[in-house]
Motif scaffolding. Structure first.
Motif, PDB file in Angstrom:
ATOM      1  N   GLY A 187      19.520  14.876  54.352  1.00  0.00           N
ATOM      2  CA  GLY A 187      21.198  15.623  54.368  1.00  0.00           C
ATOM      3  C   GLY A 187      21.337  17.153  54.244  1.00  0.00           C
ATOM      4  O   GLY A 187      22.242  17.561  53.538  1.00  0.00           O
ATOM      5  N   ALA A 188      19.974  17.741  53.926  1.00  0.00           N
ATOM      6  CA  ALA A 188      19.844  19.264  53.800  1.00  0.00           C
ATOM      7  C   ALA A 188      20.496  19.851  54.935  1.00  0.00           C
ATOM      8  O   ALA A 188      20.223  19.431  56.145  1.00  0.00           O
ATOM      9  N   LEU A 189      21.500  20.807  54.752  1.00  0.00           N
ATOM     10  CA  LEU A 189      21.873  21.780  55.860  1.00  0.00           C
ATOM     11  C   LEU A 189      21.157  22.594  56.576  1.00  0.00           C
ATOM     12  O   LEU A 189      21.416  22.814  57.576  1.00  0.00           O
ATOM     13  N   ASP A 190      20.259  23.042  55.853  1.00  0.00           N
ATOM     14  CA  ASP A 190      19.287  24.143  56.459  1.00  0.00           C
ATOM     15  C   ASP A 190      17.994  24.172  55.428  1.00  0.00           C
ATOM     16  O   ASP A 190      18.151  23.870  54.261  1.00  0.00           O
ATOM     17  N   VAL A 191      16.812  24.548  56.228  1.00  0.00           N
ATOM     18  CA  VAL A 191      15.687  25.031  55.467  1.00  0.00           C
ATOM     19  C   VAL A 191      15.215  26.358  55.550  1.00  0.00           C
ATOM     20  O   VAL A 191      15.157  26.854  56.656  1.00  0.00           O
ATOM     21  N   LEU A 192      15.199  27.008  54.364  1.00  0.00           N
ATOM     22  CA  LEU A 192      14.807  28.445  54.387  1.00  0.00           C
ATOM     23  C   LEU A 192      13.087  28.672  53.855  1.00  0.00           C
ATOM     24  O   LEU A 192      12.908  28.161  52.785  1.00  0.00           O
ATOM     25  N   ILE A 193      12.373  29.050  54.647  1.00  0.00           N
ATOM     26  CA  ILE A 193      10.945  29.216  54.352  1.00  0.00           C
ATOM     27  C   ILE A 193      10.780  30.645  53.462  1.00  0.00           C
ATOM     28  O   ILE A 193      11.224  31.658  53.841  1.00  0.00           O
ATOM     29  N   LYS A 194      10.269  30.368  52.463  1.00  0.00           N
ATOM     30  CA  LYS A 194       9.959  31.683  51.630  1.00  0.00           C
ATOM     31  C   LYS A 194       8.760  32.746  52.318  1.00  0.00           C
ATOM     32  O   LYS A 194       7.911  31.857  52.794  1.00  0.00           O
ATOM     33  N   PRO A 195       8.694  33.718  52.192  1.00  0.00           N
ATOM     34  CA  PRO A 195       9.929  34.661  51.393  1.00  0.00           C
ATOM     35  C   PRO A 195      11.187  34.870  52.305  1.00  0.00           C
ATOM     36  O   PRO A 195      11.034  34.859  53.521  1.00  0.00           O
TER      37      PRO A 195
END
Length: 484
Positions: free
Chosen positions: A123-131
Motif C-alpha cells: 500500500g505504499a504510494l512511492d519508494v524513494l531510494i537513498k540517497p
C-alpha cells in the motif's frame, strides 16, 4: 539508556521544540510523520520539509512511529524500511488499517526490486531510494500531498456503482472498480491486461483521474502502431540534427507525461532495443533523448496494457523478464464481456441514448427481440464490438425502437435453434482440413473487411497490434496466390 531510547527521546524533544516554534507560524501545508533512525538523515529531511511549509513529527523506531501516528492526524508518512525494533514495511498495513487514506512514502537504501515491489503491494504510494535528492523528495511529497487532499474519508467503504467512463454494475465489474481505486492510491507501475475491446484504456484513464497525478498530463503511446526506429524517438525524444530529418527537438512521450502518467498500449510490441532503454529508465528515472548530451530526470507513472497476462508475454518471448517484473508491480485483468453478460442490457441502453443524441436520431428503446439477441450473442470483440454494432444501427436507421433487423450485416443475426450447435455438419460430410496459417489469414482478412479496410480497427477486434497485421500482409504479398 540504550541507543534506540536515546534517539526516540531526542525525537520527542524535537517535536516539542517544533510545537513551540510554530505557534505563531502560518497554517502548515500538511502534516508529515518522518520515521528515520539515522539522526543525520532525519535532520536533513526534517529541515527540508519544514522549509517547504510542512508540520513534521519525527520518530526513530517503529514503536514510537505507531504511537505518534495514533496521536497525530498526519496525512503523509515518510517511512524508513530499516528500523531498530521492526522492519518498516510491517508498519504499512497497520497504519493503513488505522487510516486507509494515508499517503505512505517508503525510504530505503536497498535497491532490491523485491523490496520495492513488496512495499507497493502493501500500500505504499512511492519508494524513494537513498540517497534521496531534494528534487526527488519534493516531487514525491507533492504527489503525496495531492493524494491526501483528494482523499475523502467519508467516502471510504462507499461502494460506488460505476467508476470513470465504465457503465457495467455487475459483481465482476465491481471487483474491477475496487482494484482501480486501490491502484489509484499508488504511483507504482501497473500492468492492465485483457482481450481487445474490454476497456484497458478506460481503466488507465480512471486510475489516473482518481490518483494524485490527476491534474498532470495523461499520455498514451500505441507501441504496436509504429516501427521500432520511430518508436524510440516517440518514447524518449530526440534533439534537432540528431539524425537526417530531425529538424526540431522532440520531447517524446515520457517527457510529455512528466509529473503524470504514461500508458504504453500494446506494450508487447516494443522492440528489444527499446525494451532495454525502457528498463534503464524504470531503474534510474532518467532518459537520454537521442542526440542529447546529458540525461533528463523524469517523474512518470508507467501503465502498460496488453492482451495477455504479464508472465504469458514473457513465455511467448514478447518481453524481457526483468522488464516485465518492473512493469508488473500491480496488475488488473479486464474481463471479457461474456464473463459479465448481465451488463449487456445496461451498456446497450446507455450506448443507444448516447449515439441517438450524437447522430440526431429519435431512438428511445430496444425492442425485446433485439435485446434478447444482444444478450445471447458471444461478442468476441467485447464491449467495443457491442458499441460499434449499436452505433452502426443508429447511423443507418431511425427510431423510436431498435429492432433486430436494424443490426448491421457484419454480425450474425440468425436466431439460434434450441439445442442446436451453430453449425451441424451432415453425417456423411468429410471435414475440410485447413492449415493454421490459412485459418489465421481468413480471420484477419475477414476482420479487415468487416471494418471497411481499417487495419487498426481489425487489429483491435482480433486482439493484436496493427504492426502484426501489416507484417503478415507483407508476407502474403510475397507468397504464391492461394489455391483455395
Amino acid at each position: 539508556m540504550n541507543d534506540s531510547q536515546a534517539k526516540s527521546e531526542s525525537c520527542l524533544e524535537e517535536d516539542k521544540r517544533a510545537g513551540q516554534s510554530t505557534q505563531n507560524d502560518p497554517i502548515p501545508r500538511g502534516r508529515i510523520l518522518l520515521v528515520e533512525d539515522v539522526a543525520s538523515l532525519r535532520a536533513i529531511y526534517q529541515t527540508h520539509l519544514r522549509n517547504a511549509g510542512f508540520e513534521v513529527h519525527t520518530a526513530a523506531s517503529a514503536s514510537d512511529a505507531l504511537a505518534l501516528f495514533r496521536s497525530h492526524p498526519v496525512e503523509i508518512v515518510l517511512l524508513d524500511l530499516m528500523l531498530p525494533d521492526r522492519d518498516g514495511d510491517e508498519l504499512i498495513p497497520e497504519m493503513l488499517a488505522l487510516r486507509a487514506r494515508t499517503a505512505i512514502l517508503v525510504l530505503t537504501a536497498d535497491r532490491s526490486v523485491d523490496r520495492a515491489v513488496n512495499a507497493m503491494r502493501l500500500g505504499a504510494l512511492d519508494v524513494l531510494i537513498k540517497p534521496v535528492s531534494e528534487t526527488r523528495l519534493s516531487n514525491a511529497i507533492e504527489n503525496a500531498r495531492s493524494f491526501a487532499m483528494q482523499a475523502n474519508p467519508q467516502s471510504d467503504g462507499q461502494n460506488t456503482a460505476t467508476i470513470g467512463a465504465f457503465i457495467g454494475q455487475s459483481p465482476r465489474m465491481q471487483k474491477v472498480y475496487d482494484q482501480i481505486r486501490s491502484a489509484a492510491r499508488s504511483v507504482a507501475p501497473l500492468f492492465i491486461w485483457g482481450e481487445s475491446g474490454t476497456g484497458k484504456e478506460l481503466c488507465a484513464h480512471a486510475i489516473h483521474a482518481l490518483g494524485s497525478r490527476a491534474k498532470a498530463p495523461f499520455v498514451t503511446l500505441d507501441c504496436g502502431a509504429l516501427p521500432a526506429d520511430r518508436l524510440d524517438s516517440e518514447l524518449f525524444g530526440h534533439r534537432q540534427g540528431a539524425f537526417p530529418g530531425a529538424l526540431n527537438d522532440k520531447a517524446g512521450a515520457l517527457l510529455n507525461a512528466n509529473g503524470g502518467s504514461l500508458l504504453l498500449d500494446n506494450v508487447c510490441e516494443l522492440d528489444p532495443t527499446v525494451q532495454t532503454k525502457l528498463l534503464r529508465f524504470l531503474e534510474s528515472g532518467c532518459i537520454k533523448p537521442f542526440g542529447a548530451d546529458e540525461p533528463v530526470q523524469v517523474d512518470v507513472r508507467v501503465i502498460s496494457a496488453a492482451a495477455h497476462p504479464p508472465m504469458e508475454v514473457v513465455n511467448l518471448g514478447r518481453m524481457r523478464e526483468d522488464l516485465q517484473y518492473r512493469l508488473h508491480v500491480l496488475s488488473i485483468e479486464m474481463p471479457p464481456l461474456r464473463e459479465h453478460p448481465e451488463d449487456i442490457e445496461t451498456i446497450a441502453r446507455a450506448a443507444l441514448d448516447r449515439f441517438s443524441a450524437e447522430e440526431q436520431r429519435s431512438f428511445t428503446a430496444i425492442n425485446p427481440d433485439a435485446m434478447s439477441w444482444l444478450q445471447s450473442h458471444s461478442w468476441p470483440g467485447n464491449v467495443r464490438q457491442l458499441m460499434n454494432v449499436l452505433r452502426a444501427a443508429v447511423v443507418m436507421h431511425d427510431g423510436p425502437e431498435l429492432s433486430v433487423e436494424m443490426l448491421p450485416d457484419s454480425v450474425n443475426r440468425a436466431p439460434k435453434s434450441p439445442g442446436a450447435s451453430p453449425s451441424t455438419p451432415c453425417a456423411n460430410a468429410q471435414p475440410v482440413i485447413r492449415t493454421l496459417a490459412e485459418i489465421e489469414r481468413e480471420a484477419i482478412e475477414a476482420a479487415i473487411e468487416r471494418h471497411d479496410g481499417s487495419i487498426p480497427r481489425a487489429a483491435q477486434e482480433l486482439g493484436v497490434a496493427p504492426s502484426t497485421i501489416y507484417r503478415k500482409r507483407e508476407t502474403w504479398e510475397h507468397e504464391a496466390p492461394s489455391t483455395h
